[in-house]
Design a protein around this motif. Structure first.
Motif, PDB file in Angstrom:
ATOM      1  N   ALA A   1      12.802 -33.546  10.352  1.00  0.00           N
ATOM      2  CA  ALA A   1      13.095 -32.806   9.124  1.00  0.00           C
ATOM      3  C   ALA A   1      13.584 -31.410   9.440  1.00  0.00           C
ATOM      4  CB  ALA A   1      11.840 -32.738   8.246  1.00  0.00           C
ATOM      5  N   GLY A   2      13.131 -30.862  10.599  1.00  0.00           N
ATOM      6  CA  GLY A   2      13.553 -29.519  10.967  1.00  0.00           C
ATOM      7  C   GLY A   2      14.979 -29.471  11.478  1.00  0.00           C
ATOM      8  N   SER A   3      15.533 -30.628  11.804  1.00  0.00           N
ATOM      9  CA  SER A   3      16.911 -30.668  12.285  1.00  0.00           C
ATOM     10  C   SER A   3      17.878 -30.567  11.104  1.00  0.00           C
ATOM     11  CB  SER A   3      17.165 -31.979  13.045  1.00  0.00           C
ATOM     12  OG  SER A   3      16.247 -32.104  14.118  1.00  0.00           O
ATOM     13  N   ALA A   4      19.002 -29.963  11.366  1.00  0.00           N
ATOM     14  CA  ALA A   4      20.001 -29.799  10.317  1.00  0.00           C
ATOM     15  C   ALA A   4      20.579 -31.160   9.920  1.00  0.00           C
ATOM     16  CB  ALA A   4      21.112 -28.882  10.810  1.00  0.00           C
ATOM     17  N   ALA A   5      20.849 -31.342   8.646  1.00  0.00           N
ATOM     18  CA  ALA A   5      21.475 -32.581   8.176  1.00  0.00           C
ATOM     19  C   ALA A   5      22.870 -32.693   8.788  1.00  0.00           C
ATOM     20  CB  ALA A   5      21.553 -32.566   6.663  1.00  0.00           C
ATOM     21  N   TYR A   6      23.248 -33.921   9.132  1.00  0.00           N
ATOM     22  CA  TYR A   6      24.527 -34.103   9.806  1.00  0.00           C
ATOM     23  C   TYR A   6      25.691 -33.704   8.917  1.00  0.00           C
ATOM     24  CZ  TYR A   6      28.523 -36.292  12.046  1.00  0.00           C
ATOM     25  OH  TYR A   6      29.752 -36.515  12.630  1.00  0.00           O
ATOM     26  N   LYS A   7      26.556 -32.882   9.464  1.00  0.00           N
ATOM     27  CA  LYS A   7      27.749 -32.440   8.770  1.00  0.00           C
ATOM     28  C   LYS A   7      28.931 -32.663   9.699  1.00  0.00           C
ATOM     29  CE  LYS A   7      29.645 -28.395   6.344  1.00  0.00           C
ATOM     30  NZ  LYS A   7      29.405 -26.945   6.014  1.00  0.00           N
ATOM     31  N   ALA A   8      29.779 -33.599   9.372  1.00  0.00           N
ATOM     32  CA  ALA A   8      30.862 -34.011  10.262  1.00  0.00           C
ATOM     33  C   ALA A   8      31.904 -32.916  10.448  1.00  0.00           C
ATOM     34  CB  ALA A   8      31.530 -35.267   9.696  1.00  0.00           C
ATOM     35  N   PRO A   9      32.497 -32.837  11.651  1.00  0.00           N
ATOM     36  CA  PRO A   9      33.591 -31.878  11.881  1.00  0.00           C
ATOM     37  C   PRO A   9      34.811 -32.257  11.060  1.00  0.00           C
ATOM     38  CG  PRO A   9      33.321 -33.352  13.764  1.00  0.00           C
ATOM     39  CD  PRO A   9      32.159 -33.600  12.862  1.00  0.00           C
ATOM     40  N   GLU A  10      35.539 -31.246  10.606  1.00  0.00           N
ATOM     41  CA  GLU A  10      36.710 -31.481   9.767  1.00  0.00           C
ATOM     42  C   GLU A  10      38.006 -31.049  10.435  1.00  0.00           C
ATOM     43  OE1 GLU A  10      35.923 -29.483   6.113  1.00  0.00           O
ATOM     44  OE2 GLU A  10      34.371 -30.903   5.459  1.00  0.00           O
ATOM     45  N   THR A  11      37.988 -29.926  11.126  1.00  0.00           N
ATOM     46  CA  THR A  11      39.211 -29.424  11.740  1.00  0.00           C
ATOM     47  C   THR A  11      39.339 -29.924  13.177  1.00  0.00           C
ATOM     48  OG1 THR A  11      38.182 -27.420  12.634  1.00  0.00           O
ATOM     49  CG2 THR A  11      38.992 -27.341  10.350  1.00  0.00           C
ATOM     50  N   GLU A  12      40.512 -29.711  13.751  1.00  0.00           N
ATOM     51  CA  GLU A  12      40.767 -30.139  15.124  1.00  0.00           C
ATOM     52  C   GLU A  12      39.845 -29.402  16.105  1.00  0.00           C
ATOM     53  OE1 GLU A  12      44.457 -30.141  18.383  1.00  0.00           O
ATOM     54  OE2 GLU A  12      44.859 -29.818  16.249  1.00  0.00           O
ATOM     55  N   MET A  13      39.639 -28.108  15.882  1.00  0.00           N
ATOM     56  CA  MET A  13      38.790 -27.336  16.776  1.00  0.00           C
ATOM     57  C   MET A  13      37.334 -27.762  16.645  1.00  0.00           C
ATOM     58  SD  MET A  13      38.235 -25.246  19.142  1.00  0.00           S
ATOM     59  CE  MET A  13      39.970 -24.796  19.355  1.00  0.00           C
ATOM     60  N   GLU A  14      36.863 -28.003  15.431  1.00  0.00           N
ATOM     61  CA  GLU A  14      35.487 -28.457  15.246  1.00  0.00           C
ATOM     62  C   GLU A  14      35.270 -29.797  15.951  1.00  0.00           C
ATOM     63  OE1 GLU A  14      34.401 -26.451  10.891  1.00  0.00           O
ATOM     64  OE2 GLU A  14      34.933 -28.584  11.034  1.00  0.00           O
ATOM     65  N   THR A  15      36.257 -30.679  15.877  1.00  0.00           N
ATOM     66  CA  THR A  15      36.159 -31.976  16.533  1.00  0.00           C
ATOM     67  C   THR A  15      36.115 -31.822  18.041  1.00  0.00           C
ATOM     68  OG1 THR A  15      37.374 -33.040  14.723  1.00  0.00           O
ATOM     69  CG2 THR A  15      37.249 -34.233  16.817  1.00  0.00           C
TER      70      THR A  15
ATOM     71  N   GLY B   1      26.797 -32.647  14.649  1.00  0.00           N
ATOM     72  CA  GLY B   1      27.464 -32.098  13.482  1.00  0.00           C
ATOM     73  C   GLY B   1      27.745 -30.617  13.645  1.00  0.00           C
ATOM     74  N   VAL B   2      28.554 -30.073  12.759  1.00  0.00           N
ATOM     75  CA  VAL B   2      28.961 -28.673  12.884  1.00  0.00           C
ATOM     76  C   VAL B   2      27.844 -27.696  12.525  1.00  0.00           C
ATOM     77  CG1 VAL B   2      31.395 -29.194  12.499  1.00  0.00           C
ATOM     78  CG2 VAL B   2      29.914 -28.662  10.540  1.00  0.00           C
ATOM     79  N   SER B   3      26.780 -28.181  11.906  1.00  0.00           N
ATOM     80  CA  SER B   3      25.666 -27.298  11.555  1.00  0.00           C
ATOM     81  C   SER B   3      24.488 -27.428  12.514  1.00  0.00           C
ATOM     82  CB  SER B   3      25.188 -27.571  10.124  1.00  0.00           C
ATOM     83  OG  SER B   3      24.774 -28.920   9.982  1.00  0.00           O
ATOM     84  N   ASP B   4      24.636 -28.274  13.554  1.00  0.00           N
ATOM     85  CA  ASP B   4      23.579 -28.439  14.548  1.00  0.00           C
ATOM     86  C   ASP B   4      23.546 -27.233  15.487  1.00  0.00           C
ATOM     87  OD1 ASP B   4      22.645 -30.925  13.684  1.00  0.00           O
ATOM     88  OD2 ASP B   4      24.243 -31.973  14.746  1.00  0.00           O
ATOM     89  N   ASN B   5      22.339 -26.818  15.868  1.00  0.00           N
ATOM     90  CA  ASN B   5      22.153 -25.674  16.748  1.00  0.00           C
ATOM     91  C   ASN B   5      22.225 -26.122  18.204  1.00  0.00           C
ATOM     92  OD1 ASN B   5      20.577 -23.682  18.441  1.00  0.00           O
ATOM     93  ND2 ASN B   5      20.453 -22.632  16.464  1.00  0.00           N
ATOM     94  N   PHE B   6      23.094 -25.497  18.979  1.00  0.00           N
ATOM     95  CA  PHE B   6      23.318 -25.868  20.376  1.00  0.00           C
ATOM     96  C   PHE B   6      22.008 -25.850  21.173  1.00  0.00           C
ATOM     97  CE2 PHE B   6      24.390 -24.726  24.797  1.00  0.00           C
ATOM     98  CZ  PHE B   6      25.289 -25.726  25.118  1.00  0.00           C
TER      99      PHE B   6
END
Length: 269
Positions: A147-161, A177-182
């Protein structure tokens, strides 16, 4: 280190006179050990609240003090837990007046570096206490890591991918996902360098300080810059190469058995 900033009492407790070298000091690490039958030292645990996260030594009490100073927080406790990547992470337990954990996170980031901001949060009506009125950390519930992990948010742009693909490769994960903490995913400074190196192979560069300050892809993407594609000169390097400080120290000591300082390691691919 010279001591703890603005904490003379803690400095005096931790940095004590060296009984072996007059005029020098020793640092009490807080590690509890014992001698075994083979005259070796076995690590037992800690005798204080200090933990190590992302390579940094952290005093949990320092975070607790900052949390207690925030408006609306009655009680607070911070513990070290293991995240889903098997790494040490921080978990904050708070009994606030307002149901707004994100506001508490943001306020904490104003006074503490990112690695000291807890990755997991548990909100409680009140924290358990011992018979003498102190917070009973042993009675605190286990945090819900998923639950503490960020909900998956898929990359949209070429750089995010591209960043997502590189992070998956470096961290050994199937989906990022793009909201996940490294760092929550198991990243550290070494893996950060590996990530930057792979990014450079694609013609982009990234400063390590930006990764530490903006550890999610959606925050980091604007700090990635296109390189000019120049290759460093791979020819022979000529000129004087001065000794490093540790090398100068070594030769100035004139040790009798210099070979005792040799270290070797075999790495299997």
């Amino acid at each position: 280190a010279r001591g703890y900033l603005n904490r003379e009492e803690e400095t005096a407790k931790r940095f004590t006179a060296d009984p072996f070298v007059p005029g020098e000091r020793m640092y009490r690490t807080g590690d509890l050990v014992k001698w075994n039958a083979q005259c070796g030292i076995e690590y037992i645990g800690r005798i204080d609240q200090q933990v190590k996260v992302r390579g940094y030594r952290i005093e949990l009490s320092e975070i607790e003090v900052r949390l207690a100073q925030l408006a609306g927080v009655h009680d607070a406790a911070v513990t070290a837990v293991e995240d889903k990547a098997g790494n040490t992470a921080l978990c904050a337990y708070v009994a606030p007046q307002q149901d707004d954990i994100e506001a508490l996170k943001a306020a904490l980031k104003d006074t503490l570096p990112d690695y000291m901001v807890p990755a997991f949060w548990v909100e409680m009506d009140e924290l358990p206490v011992t018979a003498n009125g102190k917070i009973d950390k042993k009675a605190l519930p286990e945090p819900d890591i998923e639950a503490g992990s960020a909900a998956y948010k898929a990359p949209e742009t070429e750089m995010e991918t591209l960043l997502s693909d590189i992070w998956q490769e470096v961290l050994g994960l199937d989906q990022i996902g793009v909201s996940d903490n490294f760092f929550t995913l198991g990243g550290d400074s070494i893996k950060g360098i590996q990530m930057a190196s792979r990014l450079n192979q694609h013609g982009y560069k990234l400063e390590m300080k930006d990764l530490f300050q903006h550890p999610t892809i959606e925050e980091l993407v604007s700090y990635v810059e296109r390189t000019e594609g120049k290759q460093a000169d791979q020819g022979p390097v000529e000129g004087e190469a001065e000794l490093t400080p540790i090398q100068r120290w070594f030769f100035e000591k004139n040790f009798t058995n210099k070979h005792h300082w040799n270290q070797s390691v075999m790495l299997h691919a």
